[in-house]
Design an enzyme around this catalytic site. Sequence first.
Site, PDB file in Angstrom:
ATOM      1  N   SER A 263       3.738   0.716  -8.231  1.00  0.00           N
ATOM      2  CA  SER A 263       3.175   1.719  -9.127  1.00  0.00           C
ATOM      3  C   SER A 263       4.237   2.741  -9.485  1.00  0.00           C
ATOM      4  CB  SER A 263       2.004   2.426  -8.448  1.00  0.00           C
ATOM      5  OG  SER A 263       2.500   3.263  -7.415  1.00  0.00           O
ATOM      6  N   LYS A 264       3.900   3.557 -10.460  1.00  0.00           N
ATOM      7  CA  LYS A 264       4.803   4.613 -10.868  1.00  0.00           C
ATOM      8  C   LYS A 264       5.082   5.558  -9.691  1.00  0.00           C
ATOM      9  CE  LYS A 264       4.675   8.594 -13.819  1.00  0.00           C
ATOM     10  NZ  LYS A 264       5.846   9.125 -13.143  1.00  0.00           N
ATOM     11  N   ARG A 265       4.061   5.752  -8.878  1.00  0.00           N
ATOM     12  CA  ARG A 265       4.236   6.646  -7.732  1.00  0.00           C
ATOM     13  C   ARG A 265       5.294   6.128  -6.752  1.00  0.00           C
ATOM     14  NH1 ARG A 265      -0.825   7.050  -5.197  1.00  0.00           N
ATOM     15  NH2 ARG A 265      -1.740   6.498  -7.206  1.00  0.00           N
ATOM     16  N   GLY A 267       7.938   4.524  -7.560  1.00  0.00           N
ATOM     17  CA  GLY A 267       9.215   4.868  -8.165  1.00  0.00           C
ATOM     18  C   GLY A 267       9.573   6.318  -7.891  1.00  0.00           C
TER      19      GLY A 267
END
Length: 506
Positions: A263-265, A267
């Site tokens: 997920s973006k989190r 990253g």
Amino acid sequence: MTNERKVRVRFAPSPTGALHIGGVRTALYNYLFARQHGGDMIFRIEDTDSQRFVPGTEEYIMEALEWLGIKFDEGVGYGGEYGPYRQSERKEIYRKYVDQLLANGKGYIAFDTPEELDAKRQEIANFQYDASTRMSMRNSLTMSADEVNAAIEAGEKYVVRFKIEPGEDVVVNDIIRGEVVINSSILDDKVLYKSADNLPTYHLANIVDDHLMEVSHVIRGEEWLPSAPLHVLLYRAFGWEDSMPRFAHLPLLLKPDGKGKLSKRDGDRLGFPVFPLEWHDPKSGEVSSGYREAGYLPEAVVNFLALLGWNPGNDQEIMSMDELIALFDLHRCSKSGAKFDYEKGKWFNHQYLQTRSDREVAEMFAPIVASHGHTCDIERLTRIVSLVKSRVNFVNELWEQTAFFFEAPEEYEEKSVRKRWDEGMGGRMNELIEIIEHLPSMESKAAEEIVLGWITDKGYHMGNVMNAYRLAVVGYCKGPHMFDISEIMGREETIARLRKAIERLG
Ligand code: GLU
């Protein structure tokens, strides 16, 4: 018939925000597959859900894929004979297919309001709109034709639902996963069309367009696998099963650590981009980092992504786009998720950076040097780059490695001073200045021979003298070969730095 069919694939994002790196991989695999088979690659925008529309997405996706060298033959921005390719521009086309389902009894009209549906959910645990419940709802199966017409005339909003017959095993033939069998009883009567905006939902538009655009293979992320049985049933409801595309559902991209989807989190948490380009969210104003801005070369990103979920069957890792096109094989894609290994991404960038000429890298580096307030002639910068290119993964790391060329040291690394700059070092460095003044040339090899000769003749400690020399010129005790540095730096500057160090360090 599937054998002789022309390969036509599509990349069909919904414009709901920046394209995730997993979406980029989907586009890449479609592209490799299309190129290998001499087929067509279509760019379709699935924008039937106006609630989730985020402006700028379409442009962002085009720019990202262009940067990576993933090209389309047809579609939004490219044109073609099957257009329009933006679903919001195909309203009239879908209406006909909605009517077809209503006419042959595969679809029905439902008037249940959101409040009525909520009430049902309260009343029945795990409520699902399907064969077990549809006869207790407000729809064209439970109302007379007159009642239905009256409701429509009165302006009541309605949807069209797909009438799924229960108790049937639906087989999805997936190139990667083999036969996936799902019993139709677990499926709900999906909404296919909404009168409120006269638009179909994703499922209907997706199937109708794949059919009309003569798509031969649907290659997409695993998150769409649960929709596939419904899609198979839709093909059948339209009588299109003979031209149904082959499916290939790609493995998920997993977190580098632990389980679950990348997920973006992850990253943000682990410090790597999950988007191809920097993304400025128009709603929140949030800026997310991108591979391009982080200094990645497009060919490194392509190579890295290609191997997330696929391998060529041997341990070859470095592959150009052309090689990937030749080697790619959906049968070699894994079923299980692919762990996202960011360190590997850096390694790929390192490899590809080394394949670029020193001159090219110097050209990429020049703006960074300028941003630090220095100008440097490109020939000289090319020579500087040649010394340190092999030490970096990214162009922007070159600054740290080479700043001393542009800025003479103001301070000297303390522990090295303590270790190397002993009592007599000032005197020895004065001798070195004299040697350098009389060198026939600063050329690395020649200078090295003479300077090392002098150290040996005098019986000085090689390590101490050479490190003191480096300390004076560079400021710290690591970096490329000292005589390569002094060759590029030139006699005058080298001597000036030695003098300054003697003055400062005694
Ligand atoms: N619009 C869907 C998406 O955003 C397409 C899924 C598919 O390829 O069928 O990914």
